[in-house]
Design an enzyme around this catalytic site. Structure first.
Site, PDB file in Angstrom:
ATOM      1  N   LYS A   8     -13.003  18.823  18.243  1.00 39.22           N
ATOM      2  CA  LYS A   8     -14.214  19.376  18.861  1.00 39.22           C
ATOM      3  C   LYS A   8     -14.930  20.356  17.932  1.00 39.22           C
ATOM      4  O   LYS A   8     -16.133  20.277  17.760  1.00 39.22           O
ATOM      5  CB  LYS A   8     -13.873  20.127  20.152  1.00 39.22           C
ATOM      6  CG  LYS A   8     -13.379  19.280  21.283  1.00 39.22           C
ATOM      7  CD  LYS A   8     -13.330  20.085  22.584  1.00 39.22           C
ATOM      8  CE  LYS A   8     -12.437  21.311  22.535  1.00 39.22           C
ATOM      9  NZ  LYS A   8     -11.008  21.064  22.412  1.00 39.22           N
ATOM     10  N   ARG A  25     -13.549  23.850  31.399  1.00 36.15           N
ATOM     11  CA  ARG A  25     -12.196  23.371  31.150  1.00 36.15           C
ATOM     12  C   ARG A  25     -11.388  23.262  32.438  1.00 36.15           C
ATOM     13  O   ARG A  25     -10.230  22.890  32.400  1.00 36.15           O
ATOM     14  CB  ARG A  25     -11.495  24.375  30.246  1.00 36.15           C
ATOM     15  CG  ARG A  25     -11.211  23.887  28.829  1.00 36.15           C
ATOM     16  CD  ARG A  25     -10.573  25.056  28.147  1.00 36.15           C
ATOM     17  NE  ARG A  25      -9.877  24.813  26.943  1.00 36.15           N
ATOM     18  CZ  ARG A  25     -10.346  25.029  25.716  1.00 36.15           C
ATOM     19  NH1 ARG A  25     -11.594  25.357  25.535  1.00 36.15           N
ATOM     20  NH2 ARG A  25      -9.561  24.917  24.677  1.00 36.15           N
ATOM     21  N   ARG A  67      -3.470  23.250  10.741  1.00 36.40           N
ATOM     22  CA  ARG A  67      -4.865  23.688  10.691  1.00 36.40           C
ATOM     23  C   ARG A  67      -4.998  25.100  10.108  1.00 36.40           C
ATOM     24  O   ARG A  67      -4.267  26.006  10.478  1.00 36.40           O
ATOM     25  CB  ARG A  67      -5.413  23.675  12.122  1.00 36.40           C
ATOM     26  CG  ARG A  67      -6.817  24.169  12.259  1.00 36.40           C
ATOM     27  CD  ARG A  67      -7.473  23.622  13.475  1.00 36.40           C
ATOM     28  NE  ARG A  67      -7.053  24.282  14.707  1.00 36.40           N
ATOM     29  CZ  ARG A  67      -7.554  23.978  15.900  1.00 36.40           C
ATOM     30  NH1 ARG A  67      -8.442  23.003  16.022  1.00 36.40           N
ATOM     31  NH2 ARG A  67      -7.147  24.615  16.976  1.00 36.40           N
ATOM     32  N   ARG A  99      -4.749  30.190  13.222  1.00 35.91           N
ATOM     33  CA  ARG A  99      -4.941  30.812  14.528  1.00 35.91           C
ATOM     34  C   ARG A  99      -3.592  31.155  15.135  1.00 35.91           C
ATOM     35  O   ARG A  99      -2.647  30.390  15.004  1.00 35.91           O
ATOM     36  CB  ARG A  99      -5.692  29.833  15.455  1.00 35.91           C
ATOM     37  CG  ARG A  99      -7.179  29.928  15.340  1.00 35.91           C
ATOM     38  CD  ARG A  99      -7.898  28.819  16.045  1.00 35.91           C
ATOM     39  NE  ARG A  99      -7.506  28.606  17.433  1.00 35.91           N
ATOM     40  CZ  ARG A  99      -8.155  27.788  18.265  1.00 35.91           C
ATOM     41  NH1 ARG A  99      -9.223  27.130  17.848  1.00 35.91           N
ATOM     42  NH2 ARG A  99      -7.748  27.622  19.499  1.00 35.91           N
ATOM     43  N   ARG A 153      -0.729  24.490  25.686  1.00 34.91           N
ATOM     44  CA  ARG A 153      -2.157  24.148  25.740  1.00 34.91           C
ATOM     45  C   ARG A 153      -2.352  22.710  26.208  1.00 34.91           C
ATOM     46  O   ARG A 153      -3.300  22.412  26.926  1.00 34.91           O
ATOM     47  CB  ARG A 153      -2.814  24.383  24.371  1.00 34.91           C
ATOM     48  CG  ARG A 153      -3.012  25.876  24.089  1.00 34.91           C
ATOM     49  CD  ARG A 153      -3.174  26.170  22.622  1.00 34.91           C
ATOM     50  NE  ARG A 153      -4.436  25.735  22.062  1.00 34.91           N
ATOM     51  CZ  ARG A 153      -4.673  25.658  20.749  1.00 34.91           C
ATOM     52  NH1 ARG A 153      -3.731  25.976  19.880  1.00 34.91           N
ATOM     53  NH2 ARG A 153      -5.842  25.269  20.306  1.00 34.91           N
TER      54      ARG A 153
END
Ligand code: AMP
Length: 214
Positions: free
Chosen positions: A13, A88, A127, A159, A170
């Site tokens: 995203k 969400r 990431r 992160r 998540r």
């Protein structure tokens, strides 16, 4: 043109949003980015959000919905927007639907990036980001110099919620709370699924074709 981009965490995203808003000149609204900026600035909202985000949990609707309203009030959206990471939950989708009803903010299209969870786990744990928000991956999209952003020269970081432990939570949150939102927009005839497992260029080419038709 007002677009909503959806998909599990790590589905691409953020990467696609950056390319879409640049190409189509849209205002980017990312609730995750707004939360991270509030955390960085150590605001009250940031302090509340931090405790949830670091555990991989969704921030409560009572915090998230007013934050989005306040963003819309402060920012004059002239050429449409791309909403990323919101709604969400079904409750958020309903509140937002009421808020934008019969206004220029009505959603035209919902893009869902479809990626299987094993790929997601690998993407998220590899990431790295720049402080300016550029996203890299150690294997699939590495910077030219390890740990350094190609564009700004800043030090890259991971992160805090990009650990395997947090990703599992998540994904559970996504299954329980966010999947019903897809159904909500499918019923309105607005949902388009895109195979997000291909290269970034291939995925973006599909999105471009879709948006150019709009
Ligand atoms: P993201 O950058 O979109 O992956 O969001 C990072 C984290 O911010 C999520 O795991 C949630 O904890 C929180 N968050 C972002 N958007 C929302 C939302 N719409 N509702 C609740 N929590 C959110």
């Amino acid at each position: 043109m007002n677009i909503l981009i959806m998909g599990a965490p790590g589905s691409g995203k953020g990467t696609m949003s950056a390319r879409i808003v640049q190409k189509f000149n849209l205002t980017h609204i990312s609730t995750g980015d707004i939360f991270r900026s509030e955390i960085k600035n150590e605001t009250e909202l940031g302090k509340t959000a931090k405790s949830y985000i670091e555990k991989g949990l969704l921030v409560p609707d009572s915090v998230t919905n007013p934050m989005v309203v306040s963003f819309l009030e402060k920012n004059n959206i002239e050429n449409g927007y791309l909403l990323d990471g919101y709604p969400r939950t079904l409750a958020q989708a309903e509140v937002y639907g009421e808020l934008i009803k019969n206004s220029s903010l009505e959603i035209d299209l919902v893009i869902n990036l479809d990626v299987n969870y094993e790929i997601i786990k690998e993407r998220i744990t590899g990431r790295w980001m720049s402080p300016e928000g550029k996203i890299y991956h150690v294997k699939y999209n590495p910077p030219k110099v390890e740990g350094i952003c190609d564009v700004s020269g800043s030090q890259l970081f991971q992160r805090k919620d990009d650990t395997l432990e947090s990703v599992v939570v998540r994904l559970e949150e996504y299954d329980n709370n966010t999947k019903p939102v897809l159904e909500f927009y499918a019923k309105q005839g607005k949902l388009v699924n895109i195979d997000g497992e291909r290269s970034m260029d291939e995925v973006f080419a599909d999105i471009e074709k879709l948006l150019e038709k709009k």
